[in-house]
Design a protein around this motif. Structure first.
Motif, PDB file in Angstrom:
ATOM      1  N   PRO A  81       0.793  -1.243   0.000  1.00 11.40           N
ATOM      2  CA  PRO A  81       0.000   0.000   0.000  1.00 11.40           C
ATOM      3  C   PRO A  81       0.814   1.276   0.000  1.00 11.40           C
ATOM      4  O   PRO A  81       0.418   2.250  -0.626  1.00 11.40           O
ATOM      5  CB  PRO A  81      -0.854  -0.113   1.257  1.00 11.40           C
ATOM      6  CG  PRO A  81      -0.402  -1.296   1.982  1.00 11.40           C
ATOM      7  CD  PRO A  81       0.415  -2.140   1.099  1.00 11.40           C
ATOM      8  N   VAL A  87      -2.337   1.693  -2.753  1.00 10.59           N
ATOM      9  CA  VAL A  87      -3.504   2.528  -2.437  1.00 10.59           C
ATOM     10  C   VAL A  87      -3.185   3.674  -1.488  1.00 10.59           C
ATOM     11  O   VAL A  87      -3.825   4.722  -1.532  1.00 10.59           O
ATOM     12  CB  VAL A  87      -4.657   1.692  -1.838  1.00 10.59           C
ATOM     13  CG1 VAL A  87      -5.392   0.933  -2.894  1.00 10.59           C
ATOM     14  CG2 VAL A  87      -4.173   0.777  -0.731  1.00 10.59           C
ATOM     15  N   ALA A  88      -2.203   3.458  -0.604  1.00 11.96           N
ATOM     16  CA  ALA A  88      -1.947   4.490   0.418  1.00 11.96           C
ATOM     17  C   ALA A  88      -0.698   5.298   0.104  1.00 11.96           C
ATOM     18  O   ALA A  88      -0.212   6.017   0.965  1.00 11.96           O
ATOM     19  CB  ALA A  88      -1.816   3.831   1.781  1.00 11.96           C
ATOM     20  N   HIS A  89      -0.199   5.174  -1.117  1.00  8.83           N
ATOM     21  CA  HIS A  89       1.056   5.851  -1.442  1.00  8.83           C
ATOM     22  C   HIS A  89       0.860   7.373  -1.471  1.00  8.83           C
ATOM     23  O   HIS A  89       0.003   7.875  -2.184  1.00  8.83           O
ATOM     24  CB  HIS A  89       1.567   5.358  -2.790  1.00  8.83           C
ATOM     25  CG  HIS A  89       2.810   6.058  -3.236  1.00  8.83           C
ATOM     26  ND1 HIS A  89       3.991   5.963  -2.556  1.00  8.83           N
ATOM     27  CD2 HIS A  89       3.052   6.879  -4.275  1.00  8.83           C
ATOM     28  CE1 HIS A  89       4.902   6.683  -3.152  1.00  8.83           C
ATOM     29  NE2 HIS A  89       4.364   7.255  -4.200  1.00  8.83           N
TER      30      HIS A  89
END
Lengths: 141, 570
Positions: A81, A87-89
């Motif tokens: 991630p 998704v959390a980059h």
């Protein structure tokens, strides 16, 4: 866009292709034992060609491998991630501290105590730095 | 941090009050119109009208209750976020926009609430400031903008009636072919907000928002605003519009069910399931049972909010991983979340006697009793099976299958506030279906069906569960079926290429055309004939006149004499 900044050797290309192939397999086969089975097969495919000395054939093989990788890419590849593409980059952008130094004097004047203390802290820090590492030389213009 | 508790408590209080009001209004059969005279110029008055009936109060009560739980839950979920106050204020603004939309019997005030929803949801989608969120936010905002424009056009057309209070004109609208335009525009607006085909791609993309937002906004409130609008307007839809809506909603339900079966992102699976349930609501709405659509809207809001909250807890526990391929076997580490997740999942599937069962089963039975084509019947039941199929696949991947996470030690259920927030919803997920059916329908629907058709829903549920679970667990060979049928699986997993159509499909040709026009017109012909052409003509003209100017004082004198002679001669 990242520009190529150095030469990539043939060995590096093969290693990169192998790693990407394994990552691709990881996306397709989510069960460990099945993934291991396919990873071994993939290793075997690379091992079969490891002794090829003719660079023309080797280059051709890499091109074929990259094409196959492209054609078999997963629609939702497994990503960590916080890594690029995950998704959390880069979720939280925290403005760096030096942004405050670029405030307009009128803006700074709205928080006089804070900025006065900030300037004082900066002077103290410079003094501490110079005590520890010595005075910095003036840069040539 | 206190802001969470304050708003959570406040919303919970008002939710209870509104719920009691809704029961009172149902029992008494009341509808209230409150009118405030905002402005009076000569004889024209601008009146703000609010509509209060049982539907309004019940919907507001549900929205406030879910918001209350979500804000309470956010206290821990967003605890590490430095901008939590901004986040809570955005959520509160969203709730107020929703309230405004719910109580509006007027197109103008509906537009205000509607645009408020669109704007705040955009701000919430881009709350995490990375490129993915920005892209998702743009897709969300622009897709919804189409609906806003449709509403604006409906407002413009309604000027023909001299008032925007649509509730007074619903029956006239139906008979008037010119004014039917309003109902077409309203349906278009609802299709965008409820993410029906061809505007579906924004809903899974909007999962870039924080999970509490997905729980409140993208499951139970924002997307149901479209359905709510149709519920209010449903009296004015003509037969063809109903057929059109039926077709679109059935396709959406089918498409999202298939898409969810191929998706691996935990939140996107739930988003696609929301899409499928919205299709279901639209379907039953297009058959005329608007109360049933509203009933399903409410029960769905409960279990979907809880499902998202459970998903948030899982994501929180496994360190922001959303890919279900990294999960598995989490039942041992997150037992209570697993219980909540399974209950809401089973409720979504329509398992007796959870809340989803009461609405979904009734919808299926009304569908079976209606005189419809075999195609619709087939699509509906297959979609119901698909719902169960992807739900069980999700449960297998996340909770039951082999443990796939990177580290054993970091997964544990330590989020007390989140569990409490979820616990507030669980009882409603179990009991609210039956309670609501008693409240909304004072006497039950008469269902007369052959035994096979009666139990067909249950059969599809069992079949879907079996297929979903077995296909995830069982494999014939070591080769991936998806990889073998690459094009098909790519097509189905990408929602029938809907995201490509909504993004590249729309802007590809305009961009190509734009670059062509830029080259050939802006930098080509208009440059040659326009600025550069005019410039060169003026330059050459002044060069010619310069010839006369150069050292020609004699010519000027001669010309002056000629001029004087002409004057004297005249």
């Amino acid at each position: 866009m990242s520009l190529p900044t150095g030469l990539v050797s043939h060995t590096q290309k093969v290693k990169s292709l192998y790693k990407q192939a394994l990552r691709c397999l990881e996306s397709w086969y989510d069960r460990r034992e099945v993934y291991r089975y396919h990873a071994v097969l993939m290793r075997n495919r690379f091992d079969l060609n490891k002794d090829i000395k003719d660079m023309r054939i080797a280059k051709d093989l890499i091109a074929q491998g990259e094409e196959e990788l492209f054609k078999k890419q997963h629609w939702l590849p497994r990503k960590f991630p916080h890594s690029p593409g995950g998704v959390a980059h880069g979720r939280e952008v925290i403005p760096p501290d030096w942004v405050l130094d670029y405030w307009h004097p009128l803006e700074k004047a709205q928080y006089p105590e804070y900025f006065a203390r900030r300037e004082q802290r900066k002077r103290e820090y410079v003094k501490l730095w110079e005590k520890k590492f010595g005075k910095s030389e003036a840069l040539p213009h | 941090m206190h802001i969470c508790l304050i708003f959570s408590g406040l919303f919970l209080f008002w939710s209870t009050v509104f719920f009691l009001f809704s029961i009172y209004f149902i029992v008494e059969g009341l509808t209230w119109f409150l009118e405030f005279n905002l402005l009076m110029i000569n004889s024209s008055s601008i009146v703000m009208t609010l509509l209060f009936d049982w539907m309004t109060f019940l919907f507001m009560s549900f929205v406030l209750f879910i918001s209350s739980m979500v804000i309470f839950y956010s206290r821990e979920y967003m605890a590490s976020d430095i901008f939590i106050n901004r986040f809570i204020m955005l959520v509160v603004m969203f709730v107020f926009s929703m309230m405004f939309l719910i109580v509006s019997p007027n197109l103008i005030s509906i537009l205000l609430g509607w645009d408020g929803l669109g704007l705040v949801s955009y701000c919430l989608v881009i709350y995490y400031q990375n490129v993915k969120s920005f892209n998702a936010g743009m897709l969300t905002a622009l897709s919804n903008r189409i609906g806003d424009v449709a509403l604006l056009m409906a407002i413009a057309w309604m000027v023909n009636y001299g008032s925007w209070n649509y509730v007074f004109y619903l029956f006239q609208l139906k008979g008037d072919s010119y004014m039917n335009v309003i109902s077409y525009l309203v349906v278009l607006a609802a299709l965008t907000k409820s993410a029906q085909i061809p505007f579906s791609s924004w809903l899974p993309a909007a999962m870039a928002a924080p999970t509490p937002v997905s729980s409140l906004v993208h499951s139970s409130t924002l997307v149901t605003a479209g359905v709510y609008l149709l519920i209010r307007f449903n009296f004015c839809f003509n037969e063809w519009l109903m057929y059109f809506l039926l077709f679109i909603s059935s396709m959406t339900m089918f498409m999202s069910g298939l898409g969810a079966s191929f998706e691996f992102d935990l939140k996107k699976i739930i988003a696609l399931s929301t899409l499928s349930q919205l299709g279901l609501m639209m379907m039953i709405l297009s058959l005329g049972s608007y109360e049933l659509a509203f009933f399903h809207l409410l029960t769905h809001a409960l279990f979907k909010a809880l499902l998202f909250m459970c998903a948030g807890n899982i994501i929180h526990s496994v360190g922001d991983f959303q890919d279900i391929r990294y999960m598995g076997g989490l039942v041992k580490f997150l037992p209570l979340t697993c219980v909540y997740f399974n209950i809401s999942n089973l409720s979504l599937c329509g398992l007796p006697f959870l809340s989803g069962f009461y609405s979904k089963d009734l919808v299926a039975e009304i569908m079976s009793m209606g005189y419809l084509s075999f195609y619709i019947y087939l699509i509906f039941y297959v979609s119901i099976g698909l719902t169960v199929c992807y739900s069980f696949r999700l449960v297998y991947y996340s909770f039951v299958g082999s443990f796939n996470f990177l580290s054993l030690n970091s997964v544990y259920e330590g989020s007390v506030m989140m569990i409490k927030g979820m616990g507030g919803l669980i009882f409603l997920v179990i009991f609210m279906g039956s309670s609501l059916s008693w409240i909304i329908f004072p006497y039950p629907y008469v269902i007369i069906l052959p035994l096979f058709m009666k139990i067909l829903t249950l059969l599809m549920v069992i079949l879907g569960a079996w297929i979903g679970y077995e296909l995830s667990k069982f494999f014939i060979s070591y080769d991936s079926l998806s990889l073998k049928n690459y094009s098909l699986s790519w097509f189905l997993s990408n929602m029938w290429n809907m995201p490509v159509i909504s993004t590249l499909g729309i802007n590809y040709y305009p961009i190509i055309g734009g670059s062509f026009l830029y080259k050939s017109l802006d930098q080509g012909w208009s440059e040659v004939l326009g600025s550069q052409g005019i410039y060169s003509v003026i330059v050459s003209g002044s060069k010619i006149s310069q010839i006369f100017m150069n050292n020609s004082i004699k010519i000027f004198f001669v010309l002056m004499i000629v001029w004087l002679m002409i004057i004297f001669m005249i």
